[in-house]
Design a protein around this motif. Structure first.
Motif, short mmCIF file in Angstrom:
data_model
loop_
_atom_site.label_atom_id
_atom_site.label_comp_id
_atom_site.label_asym_id
_atom_site.label_seq_id
_atom_site.Cartn_x
_atom_site.Cartn_y
_atom_site.Cartn_z
N ASN A 1 -7.17 2.62 -9.19
CA ASN A 1 -6.21 1.82 -9.03
C ASN A 1 -5.77 1.33 -7.37
OD1 ASN A 1 -5.04 2.12 -11.56
ND2 ASN A 1 -3.62 3.73 -11.28
N LEU A 2 -6.22 2.06 -6.40
CA LEU A 2 -6.23 1.76 -5.11
C LEU A 2 -7.13 0.58 -4.89
CD1 LEU A 2 -5.77 5.24 -3.69
CD2 LEU A 2 -4.35 3.24 -3.12
N PHE A 3 -8.20 0.99 -5.50
CA PHE A 3 -9.66 -0.21 -5.26
C PHE A 3 -9.04 -1.60 -5.86
CE2 PHE A 3 -13.50 -1.95 -7.18
CZ PHE A 3 -13.86 -2.88 -5.79
N HIS A 4 -8.52 -1.60 -7.24
CA HIS A 4 -8.50 -2.82 -7.95
C HIS A 4 -7.24 -3.55 -7.00
CE1 HIS A 4 -10.11 -1.88 -11.99
NE2 HIS A 4 -11.16 -2.18 -10.97
N MET A 5 -6.27 -2.59 -6.62
CA MET A 5 -5.08 -3.51 -5.83
C MET A 5 -5.55 -3.99 -4.47
SD MET A 5 -1.44 -2.53 -5.56
CE MET A 5 -0.34 -2.53 -4.16
N HIS B 1 -13.44 4.33 -4.83
CA HIS B 1 -13.57 4.43 -6.26
C HIS B 1 -15.18 4.47 -6.54
CE1 HIS B 1 -13.26 2.40 -10.33
NE2 HIS B 1 -14.15 1.47 -9.86
N ASP B 2 -15.89 4.32 -5.68
CA ASP B 2 -17.22 4.62 -5.96
C ASP B 2 -17.45 6.19 -5.77
OD1 ASP B 2 -18.41 2.10 -6.25
OD2 ASP B 2 -19.18 1.73 -4.47
N ASN C 1 0.81 -1.05 0.12
CA ASN C 1 0.02 -0.13 -0.40
C ASN C 1 0.92 1.16 0.05
OD1 ASN C 1 -1.73 2.11 2.09
ND2 ASN C 1 -2.85 1.17 0.39
N GLU C 2 2.14 1.21 0.78
CA GLU C 2 2.77 2.54 0.75
C GLU C 2 3.45 2.45 -0.70
OE1 GLU C 2 3.07 4.61 2.99
OE2 GLU C 2 2.31 3.59 5.00
N VAL C 3 3.59 1.51 -1.26
CA VAL C 3 4.37 1.48 -2.48
C VAL C 3 3.43 2.19 -3.56
CG1 VAL C 3 5.39 0.29 -4.51
CG2 VAL C 3 6.06 -0.21 -2.25
N ILE C 4 2.06 1.63 -3.33
CA ILE C 4 1.36 2.32 -4.37
C ILE C 4 0.85 3.96 -4.04
CG2 ILE C 4 -0.85 1.71 -3.26
CD1 ILE C 4 -2.15 1.39 -5.94
N LEU C 5 0.98 4.14 -2.78
CA LEU C 5 0.80 5.54 -2.61
C LEU C 5 1.96 6.44 -3.14
CD1 LEU C 5 -0.55 5.24 1.06
CD2 LEU C 5 -1.73 6.07 -0.84
N GLU C 6 3.29 5.83 -3.00
CA GLU C 6 4.53 6.63 -3.69
C GLU C 6 4.08 6.71 -5.29
OE1 GLU C 6 6.17 8.43 -1.78
OE2 GLU C 6 7.55 8.97 -3.33
N SER C 7 3.67 5.48 -5.75
CA SER C 7 3.76 5.61 -7.21
C SER C 7 2.92 6.46 -7.63
CB SER C 7 2.98 4.30 -7.76
OG SER C 7 3.82 2.85 -6.95
#
Lengths: 633, 558
Positions: free
Chosen positions: A47-51, A417-418, A27-33
Motif C-alpha cells: 500500500n505504501l509503495f503503490h501510493m 515492497h521488495d 503520507n501521514e494519513v496512510i501511516l495512520e490508516s
C-alpha cells in the motif's frame, strides 16, 4: 467521541504545518490508516509503495522531466494509458488537487476493509474536506485539464493494477495453497503441544473453549500471513535472483534464497546443535529484560554501533563473532567521535533491562503501529524535518519539500515492497518454526547435556548454568506433589501472568518452567503469525537504512545522531517502565537497522539465524531499489 | 476550516443514532403457535418448509413437530395463519419428525411434502430410533395422502435434512436425504459436547432418482467417495456453472469423522464425481446447515455453512478453481457473543439464509443462533448486512429472543415485495419459568422502510419440475448482474420460498432476464416490469437427441 476529535485536532496540526508538502500530508494519513488496520506488514508495504508511486507519477505529469513509473508503459502486462494533457508545468494548485483526489480515492479503497475503518474514514474525510476538496466529484475525465479528475483517474488505474498484481487482493490476500503442517499451540496451555514437524511453523491459538464434556477446542487461530506473497509483482527485484522452489505442489517464488535454516535433527538423529544454539539464544536474552539486575550499558553511539558483518556466514561459528550470547548485544565497537561534530558522543549509561525493553517495544511494530515498512517512513520523515538536514538528493542537489518527499517516498516505498516480497517468499517456502514453539518443544523433550542426569533425551535442550537448568526437589518450581521435578526451567522474563496492571507492574526476570516461556510481546500478539526465517524486521530495516544512506548521501543521521526519547514509566506498554528517561540513539541508519534486528531477539521472536540473512538480503534490496528508482529521475 | 468540519461530523454522528428495528415479531397476531418438541432431551430437529399447498398465491408453512405432530399452517393472505393439519390429513403423532422439504413429486401440479423422521412409536409410550421418512402427496383439494411405501422410500433411518433437485433434467424432482446415525442406543441427551464418541456410528446418506413420478429408485451408490458422516442434509446447486445440479452435502462433527462433500454432476451421464478436496469444499466443521447465494454478484454461487463457532463462507473462485473460506475476511467469522451479564457464549449457528432484506441489490446473510439445548439465553440471531466488499452485523435486526433457534426460512408471506423470516424454536430442556411464549417459534415481518425496487419471479416448469427447482435466474440491469437459484431444500433441514426475490435498489428497469433450467436450457426475457411478482412459463424447446436417448436408456437400465 471526544477522543476522536482531540486526535483529529492533534493530527491536523501536524498535517497542515506550513513546512509540510502535500505528499507528506497524505503520507501521514496512510501511516495512520495502517495503525488502524491489522498488523500485516506485507500488505502495508504494498500500500505504501503503490501510493508513493501514484503520487510520484502525478508529480511527473506536472514536472514534465522525470519518467513516470506506471504511466504509458507496460508494467507486468498492464498498460496504464495517460494522454498528454495541458497541465501547466509546476501548477502547484492543480498538482495538490490531483495528488489529494488520487490519495483520497486510493486510501478509501485500500483501507475500506480495515477493522477500524470508521476512524480511518473520519481522518481521510476530514483531511480531504479541510483542504477544500469535494468528495462527490467523481469524474475521471481529465482530458479537458481537470486536475481533480486526473487524481480520480490515476487512483482508479492504480487500484485496478492492484487487482492483478499477484497479491490476491481480490480474496483479501488469503492463502490459496498454503496449509500449516502443525497443530496450533494453545497459549493458555503449557508446552509446545503437538508438533508434527519441528522444522515448520506452528500457528498460535489465542483462546480455548471447554465444552460440556470437558473437551478443549482451540478458538481464534490467526493463519500464516503472506506465505505466497512472493507472487506479488515487485519494484526492482530481478528475475535473475528468483528461484521457483517447490513444496507441497506449490512453486514458491523465492528471491535471494539464503539456503535452509538449521533443522531440528542432525545426521545422528540427535538434536542439531545449530538448531539448539539459535533458539535457546532467545530464552537466554530474555533474561536481560530486568532493569534491576545492576547491569549498566552505555547505549550512546560511543558504546553501541558501527558493526561490520561483511562476509558473514549463517552458521554458529560465524554468528558467534557477531552476537554476545550471555551478556547480550553485538560485538560492535561504537564510535570514538561523532564525525559530523568531531566530538566524542556523550555517554548514556542506563540499565540494560531498560534499554532492551525499550527497544523491544520501540521496534515491535505490531498492533496499533505503522508496522516496520511504515516505521521507516516515520524515520524518513524525521530526517526530512531535521534542522540540520537540507533536503539534498544524494547530498548534492537541493530539492523543494515536495520533490524531496515525492522522490524519497517513491524509492523507500519500492524498497519496502521488495523487502516484503523477498522476505515473505523465503518465509513461505522454508516455513520455519518460531522460538516460542522451539524453546518449549526442546524443553518438553528434556535435557540432552548429561545422560546421567534426570530427564535425559538426545532431542532435549542443553543445560546452561544460570540460564537453563533442571527443576530439583527443593526448587520453588517443583510444585504440588513435586510434579515439576525434572522439568526444564529457564531464567527469563516471567510473562504476563506476573502482570495484573501494565501501568504499575513489571514481570521481572526469574526462573520459570520452560513450558511456560513467553516472548516479551503483548499477550494478544505473542509472536507474529508467520514463519520466522528470515526476519522481516531485519530485511525491511536494512533495506531502508541503505536507501536513506544513498538518498541523503551520508550514512549518518543529520548531525551524526538520530534520537528518540522514551519517558520514564510512560513509554512501555507491555508492562511498567522504563525506570528512567532513556534516549534511543543512533549514529547511522545502519546502526538503527542493526538495533532493530537485535531487538527482535530480546523481543523473543527471532533467533540469530533469522536475523542475519535478513540484514544481508535487505542490503541488496535497498541498494538495488535506490538505483532502479533513481533511473526514473 | 477544520472547525467547520468537526461541526459537520457531529451532525453525521447524530444521524447514525437514529434507527429502528428492521424485523417485527408478529407471531402472536399471526395466529401461529408452535414450538418444536424435542425428543429425548436431544438437540435434533426443527425444520420448516415453505410452499403454496393450496395454490392461492400466498405461501404456506409446514413445521416439523418432533414429539408432537408436525403442523401445516395455511397463510390466509391477511397476515394470519390457520392450523389446517387435521383437515389436510397430516397428523404425525406416532413418529418423531425432524425436517421438511417440498416438491411436485408426481408432477400433477400440486406441491407434495417430504418430512424427515428420526424415531417412531413402538408401543404406548416407547419410541425406537430410526423410522421411515414421510412422503405426503398433495391431492389438490386441501388434503394429502401418505405415499412413502408407494414411492419406495421405506428405509428406516435417522434422517435430518432432505433436498429435492432434478439431477437428470427429466422434469421429475430427485431426492437427497441426509442421515445422522446408523443407529443409536441410549438417550440423545448425552450429545451435548463439541465432540462425539466413536460408539455412535454415523449414517449413510441416500440419493434417489425419481422415475417418471411413479417411484424413487435408490441410487445412493452414486454418492462417490462419501463415507458415512453425521449428515445434516445438503443442497442441490450448480456449483460450476455448467447448467446441471451438483450436490453439496454437509456433515456434523466433520473434524472427527467425515467432512462436507462436493459431488459434481457429470450430466448428461448419470454420475457424480467427488471434487471435495480438489475444489477445497471439504470443510471439516460441525456443519448444521448451508445457504446458497452469489453474495458478490460475480456470477458464481457461494455457500455459507453454519457451525459451532463461525462457519465457513465458501467463496466460489469460478472456473472450477474451487473455494476459499473467507468468513473472517468477510466479517462473518464471529465466534463469541459477549454478554453484559455473565460469561460470553460460543456462537452456535444453525440456519444460514442469504436474502436481500433491504432490496439494495446485494445479498445479505441471516444466521439463526441457538444453544445446543440447554441453555436458553437472550440472544440475537445474526443479520449481516452486505456492505459491498464485506458484511457487518446489523444491530437493529429486531430478531432477538430467548428461544433456541433452529430451522429458518425466508419468504414473502404478505406479498409486499420484501422477504420475511420464520425461525423455528425448540422446547428448552430447562423450563423457562418466566414465559412459555417467549421461547416459541417466531414469524418476523420485514418492516424495512425504503423506496427500493424489487422483482419476484416464479418459474412454471413444463419439461422441468413444476417450480423449476434448481433453475437459475439471472437479471442484468445497468451493469448489475444478479443471480438466484430455486431452493429445493437448504438452510438447516428446511426449505425456503421457491419464489425468487431480487432487490433492485434504485434501478427502475431490467435490461434482460435469463432462466437456465436444469440441464442447461436457456430462456431469455426482456421488457420486464418491476415491483411485481411475475410468472415465467417454461418454453418447450428441448428435443431429445439420439445420444441423450441412449444415455438415458442405459442409465435407467442399470
Amino acid at each position: 467521541m471526544h477522543l476522536v476529535f482531540l486526535f483529529l485536532i492533534a493530527q491536523q496540526k501536524s498535517l497542515f504545518s506550513q513546512d509540510h508538502s502535500i505528499a507528506r500530508t497524505w503520507n501521514e494519513v496512510i501511516l495512520e490508516s495502517i495503525r488502524n488496520d491489522f498488523a500485516r506488514p506485507t500488505v502495508h508495504a504494498r500500500n505504501l509503495f503503490h501510493m508513493s508511486a501514484m503520487m510520484y507519477d502525478i508529480w511527473t505529469i506536472f514536472n514534465k522531466k522525470s519518467k513516470p513509473y506506471f504511466l504509458n508503459k507496460n508494467n507486468n502486462g498492464v498498460y496504464i494509458q495517460y494522454d498528454e494533457t495541458s497541465f501547466d508545468k509546476e501548477n502547484e494548485k492543480a498538482l495538490h488537487e490531483a495528488i489529494s483526489y488520487a490519495s483520497y480515492r486510493y486510501l478509501y479503497h485500500r483501507y475500506e476493509v480495515s477493522p477500524k475503518f470508521k476512524k480511518t474514514k473520519d481522518l481521510i474525510d476530514s483531511v480531504f474536506c479541510s483542504l477544500g476538496y469535494d468528495p462527490n466529484f467523481k469524474s475521471t475525465n481529465y482530458k479537458d485539464g481537470n486536475s481533480a479528475a486526473l487524481g480520480n483517474y490515476i487512483a482508479k488505474q492504480v487500484i485496478d493494477y492492484g487487482w492483478k498484481d499477484g497479491s490476491n487482493e481480490k480474496y483479501f490476500y488469503t492463502n490459496l495453497f498454503y496449509e500449516p503442517v502443525n497443530q496450533p499451540l494453545i497459549l493458555k496451555n503449557p508446552g509446545s503441544q503437538e508438533i508434527n514437524d519441528p522444522n515448520r511453523w506452528q500457528p498460535l491459538a489465542f483462546e480455548k473453549f471447554i465444552d460440556q464434556s470437558g473437551n478443549e477446542i482451540p478458538g481464534s487461530v490467526p493463519p500464516f500471513l503472506g506465505p505466497e506473497w512472493g507472487l506479488t509483482w515487485p519494484f526492482s527485484l530481478d528475475k535473475n535472483d528468483l528461484k521457483l522452489m517447490n513444496r507441497d505442489d506449490f512453486n514458491f517464488p523465492v528471491y535471494y534464497d539464503p539456503g535452509p535454516p538449521p533443522e531440528f535433527l542432525d545426521s545422528d538423529c540427535k538434536i542439531n546443535s545449530e538448531f539448539w544454539w539459535n533458539h535457546s539464544y532467545v530464552s537466554i536474552w530474555s533474561s536481560h529484560l530486568d532493569p534491576n539486575d545492576g547491569v549498566l550499558w552505555d547505549i550512546s553511539p560511543g558504546g553501541i554501533g558501527n558493526l561490520d558483518f561483511s562476509n558473514i556466514k549463517y552458521n554458529v561459528e560465524s554468528l558467534k563473532g557477531i552476537y554476545n550470547r550471555y551478556d547480550g548485544g553485538d560485538f560492535s565497537s561504537g564510535y570514538k567521535i561523532n564525525p559530523i561534530t568531531n566530538k566524542p558522543y556523550e555517554k548514556q549509561l542506563v540499565p540494560r533491562g531498560d534499554y532492551t525493553r525499550v527497544i523491544a517495544e520501540f521496534w515491535a511494530d505490531g498492533p496499533d503501529s505503522e508496522t516496520p515498512p511504515g516505521h521507516w517512513f516515520t524515520i524518513l520523515n524525521y530526517v526530512s524535518d531535521h534542522n540540520e538536514f537540507d533536503l539534498k538528493f544524494e547530498g548534492k542537489e537541493k530539492l523543494t519539500n515536495l520533490e524531496w518527499d515525492i522522490k524519497a517516498y517513491f524509492i523507500l516505498g519500492g524498497a519496502m515492497h521488495d523487502a516484503a516480497i523477498a522476505a515473505w517468499g523465503i518465509k513461505g517456502f522454508y516455513d520455519y518454526i518460531r522460538p516460542i514453539s522451539a524453546i518449549r518443544m526442546m524443553s518438553d523433550n528434556g535435557q540432552s547435556s548429561d545422560p546421567n542426569l534426570i530427564n535425559y533425551s538426545p532431542l532435549g535442550i542443553k543445560l546452561e548454568k544460570g540460564y537453563v537448568e533442571l527443576v530439583d526437589e527443593k526448587d520453588r518450581l517443583a510444585g504440588k506433589n513435586k510434579v515439576n521435578v525434572g522439568k526444564i526451567k529457564v531464567r527469563a522474563w516471567k510473562g504476563h501472568n506476573y502482570i495484573s496492571n501494565t501501568e504499575t507492574d513489571n514481570a521481572g526476570v526469574g526462573w520459570i518452567l520452560a513450558e511456560n516461556w513467553w516472548p516479551y510481546q503483548r499477550p494478544t500478539f505473542v509472536t507474529p503469525n508467520f514463519a520466522g526465517y528470515i526476519s522481516g524486521h531485519s530485511t525491511y530495516s536494512r533495506a531502508a537504512a541503505e536507501v536513506l544512506t544513498l538518498l541523503t548521501g551520508s550514512e549518518y543521521f543529520p548531525g551524526g545522531m538520530g534520537e528518540y526519547k522514551a519517558k520514564k514509566n510512560k513509554f512501555l506498554v507491555f508492562e511498567e517502565g522504563p525506570t528512567r528517561d532513556i534516549k534511543i540513539q543512533w549514529a547511522t541508519y545502519r546502526d538503527a537497522s542493526n538495533q532493530c534486528s537485535l531487538s527482535r531477539i530480546w523481543g523473543g521472536i527471532h533467533p540469530p539465524v533469522d536475523d542475519l540473512p535478513g540484514r544481508v538480503i535487505g542490503e541488496k534490496i535497498g541498494i538495488k531499489a535506490f538505483d532502479y528508482g533513481k533511473s526514473f529521475f | 476550516m477544520f472547525r467547520f468540519y468537526l461541526f459537520s461530523l457531529l451532525i453525521l454522528k447524530h444521524f447514525t443514532f437514529y434507527s429502528q428495528n428492521i424485523f417485527t415479531d408478529i407471531t402472536e397476531e399471526s395466529g401461529i403457535d408452535h414450538i418444536y418438541n424435542i425428543f429425548e432431551s436431544g438437540g435434533f430437529g426443527g425444520g420448516v418448509a415453505v410452499f403454496d399447498f393450496d395454490d392461492d398465491g400466498f405461501e404456506d408453512l409446514y413445521l416439523a413437530g418432533g414429539k408432537k405432530s408436525g403442523v401445516l399452517y395455511k397463510n390466509n393472505g391477511d397476515s394470519t395463519f390457520s392450523d389446517v393439519t387435521l383437515s389436510a390429513g397430516l397428523i404425525t403423532n406416532d413418529i418423531i419428525t425432524a425436517g421438511a422439504t417440498t416438491a411436485d413429486v408426481n408432477k400433477d401440479g400440486h406441491i407434495d411434502l417430504f418430512v424427515t423422521t428420526i424415531a417412531e412409536k413402538i408401543s404406548n409410550s416407547k419410541f425406537k430410533k430410526l423410522a421411515k421418512n414421510l412422503l405426503f402427496l398433495n391431492n389438490g383439494d386441501g388434503t394429502f395422502s401418505k405415499a412413502t411405501e408407494k414411492f419406495k422410500l421405506d428405509i428406516k433411518n435417522f434422517s435430518t435434512g432432505a433436498t429435492f433437485g432434478d439431477i437428470n433434467s427429466d422434469g421429475f424432482p430427485d431426492l437427497f436425504i441426509g442421515n445422522y446415525f446408523k443407529d443409536f442406543v441410549g438417550n440423545l441427551g448425552v450429545l451435548n459436547g463439541f465432540t462425539i464418541s466413536d460408539d455412535y456410528k454415523p449414517g449413510s446418506d441416500e440419493l434417489y432418482l425419481n422415475v417418471e413420478g411413479k417411484y424413487f429408485k435408490n441410487i445412493s451408490y452414486l454418492l462417490d467417495g462419501c463415507e458415512p458422516g453425521y449428515g445434516f442434509g445438503g443442497v442441490f446447486s450448480d456449483v460450476d456453472n455448467d447448467g446441471d445440479l451438483d450436490l453439496y452435502l454437509i456433515n456434523d462433527f466433520g473434524e472427527q469423522k467425515v467432512s462436507n462433500q462436493l459431488l459434481i454432476n457429470e450430466y448428461p451421464r448419470l454420475k457424480f464425481t467427488n471434487k471435495s478436496k480438489e475444489m477445497n469444499a471439504d470443510s471439516a466443521v460441525h456443519a448444521m446447515g448451508t445457504a446458497v447465494g452469489d453474495y458478490n454478484n460475480d456470477g458464481w454461487m457461494d455457500y455459507q455453512v453454519t457451525n459451532i463457532f463461525s462457519g465457513p463462507l465458501l467463496v466460489n473462485r469460478g472456473n472450477t478453481e474451487g473455494f476459499l473460506d473467507l468468513s473472517n475476511e468477510l466479517g462473518v467469522g464471529i465466534d463469541i457473543i459477549a454478554s453484559k451479564a455473565g460469561p460470553s457464549t460460543a456462537v452456535i449457528s444453525w440456519s444460514p439464509v442469504f436474502l436481500d432484506y433491504d432490496n439494495d441489490l446485494d445479498l445479505d446473510l441471516f444466521n439463526s443462533i441457538g444453544g445446543i439445548n440447554p441453555p436458553t439465553m437472550y440472544l440475537k440471531d445474526f443479520l449481516y448486512e452486505n456492505m459491498g466488499r464485506v458484511f457487518k452485523v446489523n444491530e437493529n435486526s429486531g430478531i432477538i429472543d430467548y428461544g433456541i433457534s433452529r430451522g429458518t426460512v425466508k419468504f414473502d408471506f404478505d406479498n409486499d415485495g420484501d422477504l420475511d423470516l420464520f425461525v423455528v424454536k425448540q422446547t428448552p430442556l430447562w423450563k423457562d419459568y418466566n414465559s412459555t411464549e417467549r421461547v416459541k417459534s417466531k414469524l418476523f415481518r420485514n418492516d424495512t422502510k425504503n423506496d427500493n425496487n424489487w422483482l419476484k419471479v416464479s418459474l412454471k416448469g413444463n419439461e422441468s419440475t413444476s417450480r423449476g427447482l434448481g433453475a437459475r435466474v439471472k437479471i442484468v440491469s445497468a451493469g448489475n448482474n444478479l443471480m438466484r437459484e430455486v431452493d429445493g431444500g437448504s438452510s438447516h433441514i428446511s426449505q425456503n420460498t421457491s419464489i425468487l426475490h431480487f432487490g433492485l435498489g434504485d434501478l427502475n428497469k431490467i435490461d434482460s432476464l435469463v432462466v437456465t433450467w436444469p440441464g442447461g436450457k436457456k430462456q431469455i426475457l426482456t421488457e420486464i416490469s418491476i415491483n411485481e411478482h411475475i410468472n415465467i412459463d417454461e418454453i418447450d424447446t428441448k428435443e431429445e437427441s439420439f445420444i441423450d436417448w441412449i444415455v438415458n436408456f442405459f442409465n435407467f437400465a442399470s
